[in-house]
Design an enzyme around this catalytic site. Structure first.
Site, PDB file in Angstrom:
ATOM      1  CE  LYS A 121      -2.240  -1.156   3.789  1.00  0.00           C
ATOM      2  NZ  LYS A 121      -1.856  -2.565   3.981  1.00  0.00           N
ATOM      3  CB  THR A 122       3.588   2.406   2.216  1.00  0.00           C
ATOM      4  OG1 THR A 122       2.828   2.266   3.421  1.00  0.00           O
ATOM      5  CG2 THR A 122       4.482   3.625   2.334  1.00  0.00           C
ATOM      6  CD  GLU A 165      -0.330   3.001   3.511  1.00  0.00           C
ATOM      7  OE1 GLU A 165      -0.086   2.076   4.309  1.00  0.00           O
ATOM      8  OE2 GLU A 165       0.509   3.871   3.196  1.00  0.00           O
TER       9      GLU A 165
END
Length: 464
Positions: A121-122, A165
């Protein structure tokens, strides 16, 4: 484009303001003109960066830190019910807001892209933030890690896109209503909140159901959990589903990923046209993340060739295979990997880029519940390294569980014929590594806890 500031967010107080997710929301609110305050357990560069934006940051938690005129108190799932500032909020009658609700309020009126998945995600959110910025679109974004300097995890932009995110760990991603949602993968994790893979599937399905009518789901065509999600939501007439990956039937098909040292090149077939672009971080998982970002941007109407070129501007995010430095011919790299799939992916990426170099890992398990459920798989992942040192479990928000220690990982690693040893004294690690490392070796500090602090100490010890 500057959305209005919600009244409840005019004078917010953040408990745990220095956290990755909380600090980003606090920064954006400060940039929008809110009078931001908060507290954290310890001082940090992130806290200093927030102060530079006008926020008041207290160190330690105390009732008096909550101002009498605070309009809300923002918390994350990591904040315990007995926190004294929560008690003070109750006395004052100040509403308590979960950080996901605060983030949802910041996205209101914009075109949100929400990036979800058990891993990646990051990185993917960062890729979008950097590439859209490079194209002059000035997006707002909230990321779970710093791009470069402390406090660079968030930005209030003048454009109409908000990249966020979306955290599945506590189901808080159900609060968002994105125009485009990315699901990179879906695996069993966060065992304190999910009892089975079926619960994970249900949670991601709920997330997809929050996409605005006419919006788009960008989802992996390769990963088993994501494929199951696609099967479940294919009949949602209100959502366009775009699959990506190496699978032949993928809508955005990855034809080739070519390693280029600590970078890579990826060729995709998108919209019937071939497109090749550079990804400035190693590993096929990062290349696939970049393709997900590409598909999401195209879903918002951005030309694929423009976005592909801009994605080459991304050079990494802190703690995601970040080179910390070199001393005595030894490179030290920091990895946030803490789930077996992430550990395997990062070790394979480094192995592919390292050639004949030895890979030494300092691994710190994260959470007792995760170690209890996945400790064996963590040990098996460490077998990909030439040698490993395993630290005690970083508890984060959890209390110890009887019988759950890092020895679970060490035992599993040795069963997989790995060269691994436990080290209970974190301060001894620089000396341990200095005794192991030789010129040409690569050292990975790996885990989601404070193992990252060891990188500079290891480099200093090697230099001496």
């Amino acid at each position: 484009m500057t959305p209005g500031l919600p009244t409840a967010m005019e004078r917010p107080h953040f408990i745990g303001i220095g956290g990755a997710g909380m600090s980003g929301i606090a920064k954006i609110l400060a940039q929008r003109g809110a009078r931001v305050a908060g507290s954290d357990a310890r001082d940090s560069e992130t806290a200093a960066a927030l102060r530079a934006h006008g926020a008041t940051v207290h160190i330690g938690h105390a009732p008096g830190h909550v101002a009498d005129d605070a309009t809300c108190v923002v918390v994350s799932s990591a904040i315990r019910a007995d926190n004294p500032e929560l008690a003070r909020a109750a006395e004052l009658g100040v509403p308590v807001v979960h950080r996901s609700d605060a983030l949802a309020a910041l996205m209101d009126g914009l075109r949100p892209i929400a990036v979800a998945g058990t891993h990646g995600k990051t990185t993917t959110t960062s890729m979008l933030a950097v590439s859209l910025s490079a194209l002059g679109l000035d997006p707002s974004y909230a990321i779970g890690g710093d791009l470069d300097a402390p406090g660079s995890n968030a930005h209030h932009g003048e454009g109409d896109i908000f990249v966020a995110e979306a955290d599945e760990s506590d189901r808080s991603f159900h609060k968002y209503a994105p125009q485009v949602a990315i699901v990179l993968n879906s695996e069993l994790d966060h065992h304190a909140n999910y009892a089975s893979m079926e619960e994970i599937h249900d949670s991601f399905e709920t997330f997809v159901g929050k996409i605005v009518p006419g919006g788009t789901l960008v989802v992996s065509a390769d990963q088993e959990g994501a494929v199951e999600l696609t099967r479940r939501v294919r009949d949602l007439s209100s959502v366009n589903v775009v699959t990506y990956g190496e699978t032949e039937t993928a809508d955005v098909r990855v034809l080739k990923i070519t390693p280029r040292g600590l970078a890579g090149e990826v060729t995709v077939l998108i919209g019937g046209k071939l497109l090749t672009f550079t990804v400035s971080v190693p590993g096929r998982h990062y290349a696939l993340n970049a393709v997900a970002a590409l598909a999401a941007g195209v879903a918002l109407g951005i030309p694929a060739h423009n976005l592909a070129s801009a994605l080459g501007k991304y050079t990494g995010v802190k703690r995601r295979l970040q080179l910390k430095g070199e001393a005595a011919g030894v490179q030290v790299i920091d990895s946030y990997a803490h789930h077996p799939t992430e550990m395997t992916a990062d070790l394979e990426a480094i192995r592919g880029a390292a050639g004949d170099s030895r890979i030494l890992v300092v691994f710190q398990p994260h959470l007792f519940s995760r170690t209890q459920e996945l400790g064996k798989e963590m040990g098996q992942a460490l077998a990909l390294a030439d040698a490993s040192v395993v630290l005690d479990i970083y508890p984060a928000r959890e209390d110890p569980l009887p019988g759950v220690t890092s020895e679970i990982i060490v035992t599993a690693a040795r069963a997989a014929n790995a060269d691994v040893n436990a080290e209970h004294d974190k301060s001894a690690v620089p000396d341990v590594i200095a005794g192991m490392a030789k010129p040409g070796d690569l050292v990975l500090t790996m885990g989601a806890g404070d193992v990252t602090d060891l990188g500079p100490a290891i480099l200093a010890r090697l230099a001496n």
